[in-house]
Scaffold this active site. Structure first.
Site, PDB file in Angstrom:
ATOM      1  N   GLU A 128       0.867  -1.440   0.114  1.00 26.10           N
ATOM      2  CA  GLU A 128      -0.158   0.266  -0.225  1.00 26.10           C
ATOM      3  C   GLU A 128       0.475   0.951  -0.245  1.00 26.10           C
ATOM      4  OE1 GLU A 128      -2.373   0.538   3.424  1.00 26.10           O
ATOM      5  OE2 GLU A 128      -3.478   2.462   2.419  1.00 26.10           O
ATOM      6  N   ARG A 176       6.053 -12.995   9.736  1.00 22.29           N
ATOM      7  CA  ARG A 176       6.202 -11.429   9.311  1.00 22.29           C
ATOM      8  C   ARG A 176       7.559 -10.898  10.095  1.00 22.29           C
ATOM      9  NH1 ARG A 176       3.781  -6.322   9.769  1.00 22.29           N
ATOM     10  NH2 ARG A 176       2.162  -7.002   8.582  1.00 22.29           N
ATOM     11  N   LYS A 215       4.718   1.282   9.340  1.00 25.31           N
ATOM     12  CA  LYS A 215       4.624   1.800   8.670  1.00 25.31           C
ATOM     13  C   LYS A 215       3.981   3.484   9.797  1.00 25.31           C
ATOM     14  CE  LYS A 215       3.228   0.301   4.920  1.00 25.31           C
ATOM     15  NZ  LYS A 215       2.427  -0.042   3.073  1.00 25.31           N
TER      16      LYS A 215
HETATM   17  P1  ATP Z   1       3.213  -2.145   8.346  1.00 22.99           P
HETATM   18  O1  ATP Z   1       2.196  -2.726   9.209  1.00 22.99           O
HETATM   19  O2  ATP Z   1       4.474  -1.961   8.439  1.00 22.99           O
HETATM   20  O3  ATP Z   1       2.666  -0.581   7.643  1.00 22.99           O
HETATM   21  P2  ATP Z   1       1.602  -3.182   6.366  1.00 22.99           P
HETATM   22  O4  ATP Z   1       1.884  -4.704   6.137  1.00 22.99           O
HETATM   23  O5  ATP Z   1       0.168  -2.131   5.619  1.00 22.99           O
HETATM   24  O6  ATP Z   1       3.140  -3.079   6.470  1.00 22.99           O
HETATM   25  P3  ATP Z   1       1.716  -3.557   3.334  1.00 22.99           P
HETATM   26  O7  ATP Z   1       2.109  -2.259   2.595  1.00 22.99           O
HETATM   27  O8  ATP Z   1       0.673  -3.914   3.273  1.00 22.99           O
HETATM   28  O9  ATP Z   1       2.326  -2.938   4.617  1.00 22.99           O
HETATM   29  O10 ATP Z   1       3.005  -4.250   3.096  1.00 22.99           O
HETATM   30  C1  ATP Z   1       3.300  -4.826   1.359  1.00 22.99           C
HETATM   31  C2  ATP Z   1       3.018  -6.467   1.512  1.00 22.99           C
HETATM   32  O11 ATP Z   1       4.508  -6.735   2.105  1.00 22.99           O
HETATM   33  C3  ATP Z   1       1.963  -7.338   2.272  1.00 22.99           C
HETATM   34  O12 ATP Z   1       1.679  -8.252   1.769  1.00 22.99           O
HETATM   35  C4  ATP Z   1       2.527  -7.421   3.158  1.00 22.99           C
HETATM   36  O13 ATP Z   1       2.321  -8.596   4.077  1.00 22.99           O
HETATM   37  C5  ATP Z   1       4.223  -7.217   3.396  1.00 22.99           C
HETATM   38  N1  ATP Z   1       5.336  -6.824   4.577  1.00 22.99           N
HETATM   39  C6  ATP Z   1       4.745  -6.291   5.920  1.00 22.99           C
HETATM   40  N2  ATP Z   1       5.688  -5.982   6.797  1.00 22.99           N
HETATM   41  C7  ATP Z   1       6.198  -7.255   6.709  1.00 22.99           C
HETATM   42  C8  ATP Z   1       7.406  -7.734   7.776  1.00 22.99           C
HETATM   43  N3  ATP Z   1       7.541  -7.245   8.903  1.00 22.99           N
HETATM   44  N4  ATP Z   1       7.414  -8.957   7.053  1.00 22.99           N
HETATM   45  C9  ATP Z   1       7.694  -9.386   5.574  1.00 22.99           C
HETATM   46  N5  ATP Z   1       6.351  -9.391   5.168  1.00 22.99           N
HETATM   47  C10 ATP Z   1       5.451  -7.967   5.493  1.00 22.99           C
HETATM   48 MG    MG Z   2      -1.241  -3.376   4.888  1.00 22.60          MG
END
Ligand code: ATP
Ligand code: MG
Length: 559
Positions: free
Chosen positions: A37, A262, A272
């Site tokens: 995102e 994760r 984020k």
């Molecule tokens: P955050 O929790 O940091 O805001 P998010 O999951 O909302 O991260 P996205 O932009 O939706 O961020 O993530 C894109 C992809 O990266 C998703 O498939 C998510 O599952 C993966 N991802 C995000 N954070 C991690 C992490 N710490 N380890 C592994 N994969 C991750």
């Molecule tokens: Mg997300």
């Protein structure tokens, strides 16, 4: 399809995919996606997901898309889109012509929603967000039907059309899926599919005032793109039944969602939201601050894509959450830079040394090895003259036991130069602080040799004072003082000493070093020329990592 090339150790996701290839599910195809995102910069956790998705596709001769999951205009920006594209490319991955945006699917998504309404599987609800939450119930209390749950298809179609046309205010109505208000899984209790939001979208502009929710949108995005394995993090496990329900109700192509744990890293935060807070409140300078675990921060700090990929390989993929020691990440960059970073000498806390018996007007060029790990890197010349700088720490007036460096009356070897002996100490009249050492050199020890076989244990680095290039050197420490800053208010454990700026004196060969150049300062660590604050007349070096490897020690203690 042939068997995948195996470079990475197998894991449960690769096992699932290999089984699917074998049984011909999806016709043996493998098509993954990385779906960020664009509401922030990517971090090292995203790198894990990127390496997994693009890595599996490459191993299986499949495809991996880069897709922006841009369904929430309130938090998304073009700057984030650009940074994400740059970061994924820098990590070494290629999506060819498959760069997609969820916002490009808003029209077909809307049509699918209409299809569900017609099938009596979705309805417009007038309850407020608070009421919806209240009606939803809890894990121990079943949900209650909304009074609007049994609206006629006609009324739902009419209201939904008018929602799209902008007739209603934000939050006044939503579209919900009609699933099961008594389901033990809260995600299945008539989840919201669309909300009204009169907000400008970074791509679709003002075309829409109706935006899809993640659970509704994500499976459709995967389906539209023909994804085979929709790999996501563990928190979506409870959402999988809903992912499946939507696609089943629509009767469209149905990818398989697979969840993994994760990445969590000690001494840092990865959400984020928290990273944005640090940036906005000025606790760090920007998203690419070298102290942050963002990809752009790590890049600016001097990390290589190879080291990050190696790290992601080593941590592997599992189904249970854990926290990785940040020392492992540091170990990976050290190992990579040890092989390829040219060595230089630099003094960060200078103490002047005058070689009393060395001629005033003389400069010698001494030969130094560029990289002992890489014979092909060759040698260079380093100027030596009467006045030098050494590290203040390399001198002790009263040396403790096992201190083998310089002290009054003692000898030490200057790297690539001579053996010198300390014969005098000059100090500040007022403070008593040592301001200068007087030494003599032994001309017979050029290159650091001891032809008479005498033992000189210590070797220290130095620079010629007249030839040295002053530079700003930024020394980083962990951003947080505790292993898990996430448990409490994370701002409380910020490390006030996470950045220390000093003036360093560098070997003249580093004058004009270009941004992004990575080097080792002997005995001090790996450093990288800052790519943002760099100017030809003002070199700025970031310390990537110090030399001492705590991971090697930790690893020895592992079972
Ligand atoms: P955050 O929790 O940091 O805001 P998010 O999951 O909302 O991260 P996205 O932009 O939706 O961020 O993530 C894109 C992809 O990266 C998703 O498939 C998510 O599952 C993966 N991802 C995000 N954070 C991690 C992490 N710490 N380890 C592994 N994969 C991750
Ligand atoms: Mg997300």
């Amino acid at each position: 399809m042939t068997a995948p090339d195996r470079q990475t150790a197998s894991d449960f996701i690769r096992d699932i995919i290999n089984d699917d290839i074998r049984t011909g599910k999806y016709g043996g195809r493998v098509h993954t996606r990385f779906p960020p995102e664009p509401n922030g910069y990517l971090h090292i956790g995203h790198a894990k997901s990127i390496c997994l998705n693009f890595g599996i596709a490459a191993e299986c001769r499949g495809l991996c898309n880069l897709r922006f999951d841009d369904t929430n205009p309130a938090k998304e920006e073009d700057e984030y889109v650009r940074s994400i594209i740059e970061d994924v490319r820098w990590l070494g991955f290629d999506w060819q012509d498959r760069l997609f945006y969820a916002s490009d699917y808003f029209e077909p998504m809307y049509d699918c929603a209409v299809q569900l309404i017609r099938a009596g599987k979705a309805y417009v609800d007038d309850l407020s967000a608070d009421d919806i939450r209240e009606y939803r119930g809890t894990l121990t209390r079943p949900g209650r039907d909304s009074p609007h749950r049994n609206r006629s298809v006609e009324e739902n179609l009419d209201l939904f059309t008018r929602m799209r046309q902008g007739e209603f205010e934000d939050g006044s109505r939503v579209l919900r899926a009609k699933v099961d208000m008594a389901s033990p899984n809260l995600n299945m209790r008539d989840p919201v599919m669309y909300r009204i939001l009169h907000a400008r979208h970074h791509r679709s502009g003002d075309n829409w005032c109706l935006y899809p929710m993640y659970d509704w949108a994500h499976g459709l995005e995967d389906s539209i793109e023909g994804i085979t394995h929709s790999i996501c993090t563990l928190e979506f496990e409870d959402h999988r039944p809903l992912y499946d329900w939507f696609l089943d109700q629509l009767g469209v192509y149905h990818p398989q969602q697979v969840e993994f744990a994760r990445l969590n890293l000690s001494y840092t935060v990865m959400s984020k939201r928290k990273l944005l807070e640090l940036v906005e409140q000025g606790q760090v300078t920007a998203w690419d601050d070298p102290r942050l675990p963002t990809i752009s921060g790590l890049r600016r700090r001097g990390y290589t894509p190879e080291a990050i990929r190696d790290f992601c390989d080593r941590i592997g993929v599992a189904k249970t959450d854990s926290t990785i020691d940040i020392a492992l990440l540091e170990h990976c960059i050290r190992e990579d830079l040890n092989k390829r970073a040219p060595r230089f000498m630099a003094v960060l806390n200078p103490l002047r040394v005058v070689i009393d018996n060395y001629p005033h007007d003389r400069t010698e060029q001494l030969e130094a090895v560029n990289n002992p790990e890489d014979p092909a890197a060759g040698t260079r010349e380093v100027p030596f003259s009467r006045v030098l700088y050494i590290e203040r720490d390399d001198f002790r007036e009263e040396p403790p036991p096992k201190f083998f460096r310089l002290a009054p009356g003692r000898e030490v070897r200057l790297r690539y130069a001579y053996i010198i002996k300390c014969v005098g100490v000059t100090r500040d009249n007022h403070t008593g602080e040592v301001t200068e050492l007087h030494c003599t050199y032994d001309p017979a020890t050029r290159g650091g040799n001891t032809p008479d076989g005498r033992r000189v244990k210590g070797t220290i680095h130095w620079v010629s004072a007249d030839h040295a290039v002053p530079a700003e050197v930024r020394l980083f420490d962990r951003l947080f003082t505790v292993e898990d800053p996430g448990v409490d208010d994370f701002r409380k454990s910020l490390n006030p000493g996470s950045l220390r700026v000093v003036t360093g004196y560098l070997e003249p060969g580093l004058a004009g070093a270009a941004p992004g150049i990575r080097v080792q300062f002997e005995r001090l660590g790996y450093f990288c020329v800052d790519s943002k604050d760099w100017a030809p007349e003002r070199p700025v070096f970031n310390r990537t990592v110090a030399l001492r490897d705590s991971w090697a020690r930790i690893e020895k203690q592992l079972p």
